[in-house]
Design an enzyme around this catalytic site. Structure first.
Site, PDB file in Angstrom:
ATOM      1  N   LYS A  13       8.929   3.752   5.904  1.00 57.21           N
ATOM      2  CA  LYS A  13       8.610   4.174   4.529  1.00 57.21           C
ATOM      3  C   LYS A  13       7.109   4.077   4.256  1.00 57.21           C
ATOM      4  CE  LYS A  13      11.368   1.031   2.740  1.00 57.21           C
ATOM      5  NZ  LYS A  13      11.897   0.429   3.986  1.00 57.21           N
ATOM      6  N   ARG A  88      15.810  -0.343  -5.182  1.00 56.44           N
ATOM      7  CA  ARG A  88      16.436  -1.033  -4.058  1.00 56.44           C
ATOM      8  C   ARG A  88      17.873  -1.438  -4.358  1.00 56.44           C
ATOM      9  NH1 ARG A  88      12.003  -2.467  -0.704  1.00 56.44           N
ATOM     10  NH2 ARG A  88      12.510  -4.068   0.774  1.00 56.44           N
ATOM     11  N   ARG A 127       5.465  -4.835  14.640  1.00 58.08           N
ATOM     12  CA  ARG A 127       4.545  -4.361  13.591  1.00 58.08           C
ATOM     13  C   ARG A 127       3.410  -5.374  13.372  1.00 58.08           C
ATOM     14  NH1 ARG A 127       7.015  -2.948   7.961  1.00 58.08           N
ATOM     15  NH2 ARG A 127       7.834  -5.040   8.236  1.00 58.08           N
ATOM     16  N   ARG A 162       3.805 -10.193   9.174  1.00 64.74           N
ATOM     17  CA  ARG A 162       4.162 -10.623   7.834  1.00 64.74           C
ATOM     18  C   ARG A 162       5.041 -11.867   7.880  1.00 64.74           C
ATOM     19  NH1 ARG A 162       6.204  -4.998   5.208  1.00 64.74           N
ATOM     20  NH2 ARG A 162       8.034  -6.299   4.862  1.00 64.74           N
ATOM     21  N   ARG A 173      17.273  -9.270   5.860  1.00 61.16           N
ATOM     22  CA  ARG A 173      16.780  -8.036   5.224  1.00 61.16           C
ATOM     23  C   ARG A 173      17.686  -6.852   5.573  1.00 61.16           C
ATOM     24  NH1 ARG A 173      11.070  -7.937   7.521  1.00 61.16           N
ATOM     25  NH2 ARG A 173      10.866  -5.886   6.584  1.00 61.16           N
TER      26      ARG A 173
HETATM   27  P1  AP5 Z   1       6.749   0.710   8.299  1.00 64.57           P
HETATM   28  O1  AP5 Z   1       6.154   2.022   7.872  1.00 64.57           O
HETATM   29  O2  AP5 Z   1       5.984  -0.543   8.015  1.00 64.57           O
HETATM   30  O3  AP5 Z   1       8.273   0.592   7.778  1.00 64.57           O
HETATM   31  P2  AP5 Z   1       8.842   0.294   6.318  1.00 64.57           P
HETATM   32  O4  AP5 Z   1      10.082   1.118   6.176  1.00 64.57           O
HETATM   33  O5  AP5 Z   1       7.779   0.462   5.285  1.00 64.57           O
HETATM   34  O6  AP5 Z   1       9.263  -1.219   6.543  1.00 64.57           O
HETATM   35  P3  AP5 Z   1       9.111  -2.510   5.625  1.00 64.57           P
HETATM   36  O7  AP5 Z   1       9.494  -3.657   6.499  1.00 64.57           O
HETATM   37  O8  AP5 Z   1       7.780  -2.558   4.944  1.00 64.57           O
HETATM   38  O9  AP5 Z   1      10.213  -2.242   4.589  1.00 64.57           O
HETATM   39  P4  AP5 Z   1      10.928  -3.295   3.770  1.00 64.57           P
HETATM   40  O10 AP5 Z   1      11.717  -2.359   2.933  1.00 64.57           O
HETATM   41  O11 AP5 Z   1      11.696  -4.327   4.475  1.00 64.57           O
HETATM   42  O12 AP5 Z   1       9.729  -4.135   3.139  1.00 64.57           O
HETATM   43  P5  AP5 Z   1       9.015  -4.096   1.729  1.00 64.57           P
HETATM   44  O13 AP5 Z   1       7.598  -4.368   1.957  1.00 64.57           O
HETATM   45  O14 AP5 Z   1       9.397  -2.892   0.945  1.00 64.57           O
HETATM   46  O15 AP5 Z   1       7.047   0.838   9.870  1.00 64.57           O
HETATM   47  C1  AP5 Z   1       7.558  -0.271  10.599  1.00 64.57           C
HETATM   48  C2  AP5 Z   1       6.881  -0.339  11.986  1.00 64.57           C
HETATM   49  O16 AP5 Z   1       7.272   0.810  12.743  1.00 64.57           O
HETATM   50  C3  AP5 Z   1       5.336  -0.302  11.957  1.00 64.57           C
HETATM   51  O17 AP5 Z   1       4.844  -1.106  12.996  1.00 64.57           O
HETATM   52  C4  AP5 Z   1       4.977   1.180  12.221  1.00 64.57           C
HETATM   53  O18 AP5 Z   1       3.715   1.319  12.833  1.00 64.57           O
HETATM   54  C5  AP5 Z   1       6.129   1.581  13.147  1.00 64.57           C
HETATM   55  N1  AP5 Z   1       6.500   2.980  12.973  1.00 64.57           N
HETATM   56  C6  AP5 Z   1       6.759   3.620  11.794  1.00 64.57           C
HETATM   57  N2  AP5 Z   1       7.084   4.903  12.032  1.00 64.57           N
HETATM   58  C7  AP5 Z   1       7.034   5.071  13.394  1.00 64.57           C
HETATM   59  C8  AP5 Z   1       7.287   6.171  14.266  1.00 64.57           C
HETATM   60  N3  AP5 Z   1       7.644   7.367  13.797  1.00 64.57           N
HETATM   61  N4  AP5 Z   1       7.166   5.986  15.604  1.00 64.57           N
HETATM   62  C9  AP5 Z   1       6.816   4.763  16.107  1.00 64.57           C
HETATM   63  N5  AP5 Z   1       6.541   3.677  15.333  1.00 64.57           N
HETATM   64  C10 AP5 Z   1       6.658   3.830  13.993  1.00 64.57           C
HETATM   65  O19 AP5 Z   1       9.698  -5.349   0.998  1.00 64.57           O
HETATM   66  C11 AP5 Z   1       9.489  -6.685   1.423  1.00 64.57           C
HETATM   67  C12 AP5 Z   1      10.246  -7.644   0.509  1.00 64.57           C
HETATM   68  O20 AP5 Z   1       9.773  -7.520  -0.849  1.00 64.57           O
HETATM   69  C13 AP5 Z   1      11.757  -7.417   0.397  1.00 64.57           C
HETATM   70  O21 AP5 Z   1      12.460  -8.042   1.448  1.00 64.57           O
HETATM   71  C14 AP5 Z   1      12.051  -8.048  -0.963  1.00 64.57           C
HETATM   72  O22 AP5 Z   1      12.088  -9.443  -0.901  1.00 64.57           O
HETATM   73  C15 AP5 Z   1      10.838  -7.644  -1.788  1.00 64.57           C
HETATM   74  N6  AP5 Z   1      11.004  -6.368  -2.492  1.00 64.57           N
HETATM   75  C16 AP5 Z   1      10.248  -5.244  -2.309  1.00 64.57           C
HETATM   76  N7  AP5 Z   1      10.663  -4.261  -3.120  1.00 64.57           N
HETATM   77  C17 AP5 Z   1      11.708  -4.769  -3.829  1.00 64.57           C
HETATM   78  C18 AP5 Z   1      12.560  -4.212  -4.821  1.00 64.57           C
HETATM   79  N8  AP5 Z   1      12.434  -2.945  -5.252  1.00 64.57           N
HETATM   80  N9  AP5 Z   1      13.542  -5.001  -5.330  1.00 64.57           N
HETATM   81  C19 AP5 Z   1      13.687  -6.275  -4.923  1.00 64.57           C
HETATM   82  N10 AP5 Z   1      12.899  -6.867  -3.984  1.00 64.57           N
HETATM   83  C20 AP5 Z   1      11.916  -6.106  -3.450  1.00 64.57           C
END
Ligand code: AP5
Length: 215
Positions: A13, A88, A127, A162, A173
């Site tokens: 994402k 979410r 990552r 992270r 997660r």
């Molecule tokens: P990346 O682009 O970082 O993936 P992502 O989907 O953004 O993954 P996240 O782990 O950031 O998502 P998340 O939903 O768990 O975390 P968030 O920060 O939102 O890609 C991942 C890896 O793959 C990278 O190394 C990248 O380089 C690689 N990659 C990507 N595409 C690729 C490709 N095509 N080919 C090869 N490699 C590739 O949330 C964190 C925490 O915050 C949650 O657990 C929760 O506690 C809280 N939180 C956030 N939002 C909310 C909400 N709305 N409600 C409640 N709690 C929330």
């Protein structure tokens, strides 16, 4: 554009959102980035969110809606926004509908980024993220490495793992995603603005999303 990026942790994402900002100047809004910034700054929000995040659980809906109600009314959202990691839960999606109606805004698309589970597990453990809050460039030691000494190629700050990248937190997660977030696929399917996108290539995902928006 005004879009939502849905997808499991590690689906890409953040990577796709950053590429999409170059398309028409729409701003990336990542609730994860906002919360990590608050934790780092030690603010009241950060103190409330820290434990949930480190365990891999969701932060309470009320806190998230407070953040998003304010964020979506900031001037940089006028050009459009890419919601990365929000909504979410079904209650967040319902509250977002009310908020958008109040602001007289409509979503163009909800893109559901699909990636097999084994790829997700591999991506999350490899990552690295730039530690500079204003940069937060995303790296991967296999597919997009930082510098040989582990620094961000854009700003030179250390690229780090992270706090929620432990095996325990990743497991929670992914379970939380299945229970609380995956039902949004059905929710937006009924609304009629859902597009499933294979996220094995981020560039291809961007092409499919921008192509769907042009139509
Ligand atoms: P990346 O682009 O970082 O993936 P992502 O989907 O953004 O993954 P996240 O782990 O950031 O998502 P998340 O939903 O768990 O975390 P968030 O920060 O939102 O890609 C991942 C890896 O793959 C990278 O190394 C990248 O380089 C690689 N990659 C990507 N595409 C690729 C490709 N095509 N080919 C090869 N490699 C590739 O949330 C964190 C925490 O915050 C949650 O657990 C929760 O506690 C809280 N939180 C956030 N939002 C909310 C909400 N709305 N409600 C409640 N709690 C929330």
């Amino acid at each position: 554009m005004r879009i939502i990026l849905l997808g499991a942790p590690g689906a890409g994402k953040g990577t796709v959102a950053k590429l999409l900002t170059a398309y028409d100047g729409s701003v990336q809004i990542s609730t994860g980035d906002i919360l990590r910034g608050a934790v780092k700054a030690g603010s009241e929000l950060g103190k409330k969110a820290k434990g949930y995040m480190e365990r891999g659980e969701l932060v309470p809906d009320s806190l998230i809606m407070e953040i998003m109600e304010a964020r979506l009314q900031e001037p940089d959202c006028a050009k459009g926004f890419i919601l990365d990691g929000f909504p979410r839960t079904i209650p967040q999606a319902e509250d977002l509908e009310k908020l958008l109606a109040k602001l007289k805004l409509k979503l163009d698309l909800v893109a559901n980024l699909e990636v097999p589970r084994d790829v997700i597990l591999d991506r999350l453990t490899t990552r690295r993220t730039c530690s500079n809050q204003d940069c937060q460039e995303i790296y991967n030691i296999k597919s997009k490495p930082p510098s040989p000494d582990g620094k961000c190629l854009k700003c030179g700050s250390p690229a780090i793992q992270r706090a929620d990248e432990t095996v325990e937190a990743i497991t929670v997660r992914l379970e939380t995603y299945n229970q609380k977030t995956a039902p949004l696929i059905g929710f937006y399917g009924k609304v009629g603005i859902l597009k499933n996108v294979s996220s094995l290539s981020s560039e291809q995902s961007v092409k499919e999303i921008t192509g769907a928006i042009k139509k």
